[in-house]
Write an enzyme that holds these catalytic residues in place. Structure first.
Site, PDB file in Angstrom:
ATOM      1  N   GLU A  53       0.824  -1.212   0.000  1.00 17.52           N
ATOM      2  CA  GLU A  53       0.000   0.000   0.000  1.00 17.52           C
ATOM      3  C   GLU A  53       0.860   1.265   0.000  1.00 17.52           C
ATOM      4  OE1 GLU A  53      -0.518  -2.633   1.894  1.00 17.52           O
ATOM      5  OE2 GLU A  53      -2.597  -3.286   1.626  1.00 17.52           O
ATOM      6  N   PHE A 115     -11.635  -7.682  13.747  1.00 16.10           N
ATOM      7  CA  PHE A 115     -10.530  -8.132  12.908  1.00 16.10           C
ATOM      8  C   PHE A 115     -10.190  -7.049  11.877  1.00 16.10           C
ATOM      9  CE2 PHE A 115      -9.098 -10.307   8.973  1.00 16.10           C
ATOM     10  CZ  PHE A 115      -7.856 -10.692   9.437  1.00 16.10           C
ATOM     11  N   GLN A 116      -8.924  -6.705  11.782  1.00 17.69           N
ATOM     12  CA  GLN A 116      -8.432  -5.667  10.865  1.00 17.69           C
ATOM     13  C   GLN A 116      -9.124  -4.333  11.067  1.00 17.69           C
ATOM     14  OE1 GLN A 116      -8.288  -7.398   6.845  1.00 17.69           O
ATOM     15  NE2 GLN A 116      -6.191  -8.053   7.309  1.00 17.69           N
ATOM     16  N   LYS A 165     -17.667  -1.144   5.472  1.00 12.78           N
ATOM     17  CA  LYS A 165     -18.108  -2.119   4.474  1.00 12.78           C
ATOM     18  C   LYS A 165     -19.627  -2.059   4.226  1.00 12.78           C
ATOM     19  CE  LYS A 165     -17.078  -6.943   3.324  1.00 12.78           C
ATOM     20  NZ  LYS A 165     -16.396  -8.149   3.827  1.00 12.78           N
ATOM     21  N   MET A 467      24.269   9.135   2.724  1.00 12.68           N
ATOM     22  CA  MET A 467      24.083  10.435   3.365  1.00 12.68           C
ATOM     23  C   MET A 467      24.310  10.338   4.878  1.00 12.68           C
ATOM     24  SD  MET A 467      23.631  13.555   2.875  1.00 12.68           S
ATOM     25  CE  MET A 467      22.731  14.192   1.468  1.00 12.68           C
TER      26      MET A 467
HETATM   27  C1  TPP Z   1      12.178   6.080   5.382  1.00 10.84           C
HETATM   28  C2  TPP Z   1      13.468   6.705   5.770  1.00 10.84           C
HETATM   29  N1  TPP Z   1      14.249   6.120   6.704  1.00 10.84           N
HETATM   30  C3  TPP Z   1      15.447   6.687   7.032  1.00 10.84           C
HETATM   31  C4  TPP Z   1      15.858   7.842   6.451  1.00 10.84           C
HETATM   32  C5  TPP Z   1      17.204   8.462   6.844  1.00 10.84           C
HETATM   33  N2  TPP Z   1      18.103   8.517   5.693  1.00 10.84           N
HETATM   34  C6  TPP Z   1      18.275   9.617   4.937  1.00 10.84           C
HETATM   35  S1  TPP Z   1      19.322   9.402   3.658  1.00 10.84           S
HETATM   36  C7  TPP Z   1      19.623   7.803   4.119  1.00 10.84           C
HETATM   37  C8  TPP Z   1      20.564   6.942   3.334  1.00 10.84           C
HETATM   38  C9  TPP Z   1      20.015   6.621   1.993  1.00 10.84           C
HETATM   39  O1  TPP Z   1      20.840   5.649   1.386  1.00 10.84           O
HETATM   40  P1  TPP Z   1      20.797   5.436  -0.168  1.00 10.84           P
HETATM   41  O2  TPP Z   1      19.406   5.305  -0.641  1.00 10.84           O
HETATM   42  O3  TPP Z   1      21.737   4.348  -0.534  1.00 10.84           O
HETATM   43  O4  TPP Z   1      21.308   6.833  -0.726  1.00 10.84           O
HETATM   44  P2  TPP Z   1      22.782   7.461  -0.699  1.00 10.84           P
HETATM   45  O5  TPP Z   1      22.795   8.497   0.379  1.00 10.84           O
HETATM   46  O6  TPP Z   1      23.753   6.358  -0.429  1.00 10.84           O
HETATM   47  O7  TPP Z   1      22.930   8.067  -2.051  1.00 10.84           O
HETATM   48  C10 TPP Z   1      18.898   7.473   5.275  1.00 10.84           C
HETATM   49  C11 TPP Z   1      18.961   6.182   5.973  1.00 10.84           C
HETATM   50  C12 TPP Z   1      14.992   8.425   5.512  1.00 10.84           C
HETATM   51  N3  TPP Z   1      15.271   9.588   4.907  1.00 10.84           N
HETATM   52  N4  TPP Z   1      13.820   7.831   5.161  1.00 10.84           N
END
Ligand code: TPP
Ligand code: MG
Lengths: 554, 92
Positions: A53, A115-116, A165, A467
């Site tokens: 979803e 349920f749900q 529903k 990042m």
């Molecule tokens: C749902 C979610 N969980 C955690 C984060 C924290 N976060 C921001 S950037 C990042 C790393 C992303 O890794 P990747 O997709 O490999 O991108 P890169 O920075 O390596 O280019 C994380 C964990 C987020 N922005 N969104």
């Protein structure tokens, strides 16, 4: 009210969808929404079965953003509904018009921990613009119309309609004569036009600060004309990218945490900010007290609550940007300022002459940007690759750059690209993703496979949550906690499992041919680009620091 | 101990008389950083107008809350009823 043939709540839903021109919906079925899926069976609406979803919600967001219309998604009660929440939160943060329809347990069972059963109506309060729970079949039609109107009225946003529903199954005996209308709240129109004109004529170093509101107000043309006619130097937020013509000589690029040096210095030195559809987000301002310290502010917005929220406006102009901005067009005597900034823009221009054979991510994204057809829609995930895409790719309209800006939601890119491609079947759609982010909604490769959606995926693979790793290196003494992804799956093999053509490149010399092959391929394609894990995004304004105190890499 | 200056305000809110409207007002008030000191609500009266009066306090300007409550779709109007009263609150 007029009498007409009887129909059920579920078939009424599809009548209303038709009234609002809805051709495509994204969703996932389940017990409490089965009557709606049964009515779908007879409907002309095309439904895309997503594989989670959250994927359905993001596809609806991508659809809405790429086409400038409302995106629609369906989910069942309980876990189906809770899985939508991240997508709704994302749509709220970025003001995206989405209508989410959730099934609910029958009214008689509501409140019994059935349920749900989950109180999605209660959960929706903090992550939607508005929400409804329909407990009377005679309210359903009005509520559904209102949902579409509210999603698009004023500042756009997501609206959830929870339908038990028994209401889906109930017979409708009365139809509305015409579309319902939202009551119009009387609001004092705030329009300090003469004050704004006065500020403008006294300004020597004005900056046009462009946000995501411009695209949503359909005011790209007006903003470009204003920028051209006044010659005012401009900067953009992440969500505003594409609003200003990237070739405008006075356009300085993105401002904020990973903004260009020219944009950030210009804003810090400015004596007047003309803010159009932007909201002084903390990722834009850095340390708020030191943001553009000498600037007066003219703030254009559709949302009263954004005026004076984070920065006091010296003149506020509420309402439709399209009509309001042209009122401010005047001649400015700012050639000294323009020339200084143009010089900075040249001095601090991006460089792509990275040493060595390894692939420099900005160079790949620049190549994709240069080679892609002109009306290509690019989506991104979240992380370094997102910032590199924002910095190094050029977009000629905000609807061509879809990124999770306000919420920064990993997992956005792939399903958003699916939605974008379905809304714009004749345009190229490219998802720029990261090896961390893509795994958050990797199941949507199955949606791509099923419907043969020709999305191109550029996977920037640093085998890291890059990042976060960058911040650990810079601000946490290099203590790399839980950011290593060197045991990633084989992405090429994974793509093949979903019948998606794929290639991995590791050397600079391979870039051009690989990008061309991807763009020339008719169907879906995944290009895995292996980059150096230690690469950082520059410049960087450290947290709670003024924007002119940028860190710059080697 | 940090002395923190909170301003106290009384709001009068007129809303569509929907069951959820109190929850919406409470959620926005908490999220935007305002404490509720007192509240009186005439809701579910059957005449489709709910009237809610509440006393709130915060170090933030009241316009922030008024604008956000006003944005709620079910709200007809918000009025700040009194001129602000300053109170001192000490937090540990
Ligand atoms: C749902 C979610 N969980 C955690 C984060 C924290 N976060 C921001 S950037 C990042 C790393 C992303 O890794 P990747 O997709 O490999 O991108 P890169 O920075 O390596 O280019 C994380 C964990 C987020 N922005 N969104
Ligand atoms: Mg990564």
């Amino acid at each position: 009210m007029t009498e007409s043939k009887t129909l059920t709540g579920s078939s009424l839903l599809f009548e209303v969808l038709k009234d609002h021109g809805v051709q495509h919906v994204f969703g996932y079925p389940g017990g409490a929404i089965m009557p709606i899926y049964d009515a779908l069976y007879d409907s002309d609406v095309k439904h895309f079965l997503c594989r989670h979803e959250q994927g359905a919600a993001f596809s609806a967001v991508g659809y809405a953003r790429a086409a400038g219309t409302v995106g629609v998604c369906f989910a069942t009660s309980g876990p189906g509904a809770t899985n939508l929440i991240t997508g709704l939160a994302d749509a709220l943060a970025d003001s995206i018009p989405v209508v989410a329809i959730t099934g609910q347990v029958p009214t008689a069972a509501m409140g019994s921990d059935a349920f749900q059963e989950i109180d999605i109506f209660g959960l929706s309060l903090a992550c939607t613009k508005h929400s409804f729970q329909v407990t009377d079949i005679n309210e359903l039609e009005k509520v559904l119309h209102q949902a579409f109107e509210i999603a698009l009225e004023g500042r756009h946003g997501p609206v959830l309609v929870d339908i038990p529903k028994d209401i889906q199954l109930a017979e409708v005996t009365q139809r509305l004569d015409k579309l319902s209308h939202l009551k119009n709240k009387v609001q004092l129109p705030l329009a300090d036009i003469s004050k704004a004109l006065e500020l403008l004529t006294h300004a020597k170093q004005p900056i046009l600060y462009v946000g995501g509101g411009v695209g949503m107000a359909n005011a790209v043309e007006e903003v470009r004309e204003f920028a051209e006619k006044t010659g005012m130097p401009s900067v953009s937020t992440l969500k505003g990218l594409g609003a200003i013509n990237p070739d405008n000589e006075n356009y300085l690029g993105m401002l904020g945490m990973h903004g260009t040096k020219a944009a950030n210095i210009a804003v810090q030195e400015s004596d007047l900010l003309v803010v159009v559809g932007a909201r002084f987000d903390d990722r834009v301002t850095g340390k708020l007290d030191e943001f553009a310290p000498n600037a007066k502010v003219i703030h254009f917005d559709i949302d009263t609550a954004e005026i004076n929220k984070r920065r006091t406006a010296d003149a506020a102009i509420l309402g439709d940007l399209k009509g309001n901005l042209p009122l401010l067009t005047t001649n400015l005597e700012i050639s000294v300022w323009q020339q200084r900034l143009q010089q900075m823009k040249t001095d601090f221009a991006w460089r792509y002459d990275h040493p060595g054979d390894n692939i420099y991510a900005p160079a790949v994204l620049k190549t994709v940007s240069d080679l892609m057809p002109s009306n290509t829609c690019v989506t991104t995930d979240v992380g370094q690759h997102q910032m590199w895409a924002a910095q190094h790719m050029a977009f000629n309209d905000p609807s061509n750059f879809l990124t999770s800006a306000g919420m920064g939601t990993m997992g956005f890119g792939l399903p958003a690209a699916i939605g974008a491609q379905i809304s714009r079947p004749h345009d190229t759609v490219i998802a720029v993703s990261g090896d961390g982010s893509i795994m958050m909604n990797i199941q949507e490769l199955a949606t791509i496979k099923r419907y043969q959606i020709p999305v191109k995926i550029v996977l920037i693979d640093n085998a890291k949550l890059g990042m976060v790793r960058q911040w650990q290196d810079l601000f946490f003494d290099g203590r790399l906690s839980e950011t290593d992804l060197s045991d990633n799956p084989d992405f090429v093999m994974l793509s093949r499992a979903f019948d998606i053509k794929s290639q991995k490149i590791t050397k600079k010399s391979e870039i051009k041919a690989a990008v061309e092959e991807m763009l020339d391929h008719d169907g879906p394609y995944l290009l895995q680009v292996q980059i150096d894990a230690a690469e950082n995004v520059w410049p960087l304004v450290p947290p709670n620091t003024a924007n002119d105190k940028m860190m710059e890499g080697a | 101990m940090n002395p923190m200056t909170l301003n106290k305000y009384q709001l009068v809110i007129m809303a569509d008389d929907k069951q959820v409207v109190l929850e919406r007002i409470l959620q926005v008030t908490r999220y935007r950083g305002f404490l509720i000191n007192a509240m009186n609500a005439e809701v579910n009266t059957g005449n489709n107008v709910a009237t809610i009066t509440m006393t709130v306090s915060s170090d933030r300007p009241i316009s922030l809350l008024v604008d956000q409550i006003n944005k709620l779709i079910d709200i007809k109007g918000v009025k700040v009823d009194n001129s602000e009263v300053q109170i001192q609150q000490y937090s540990a």
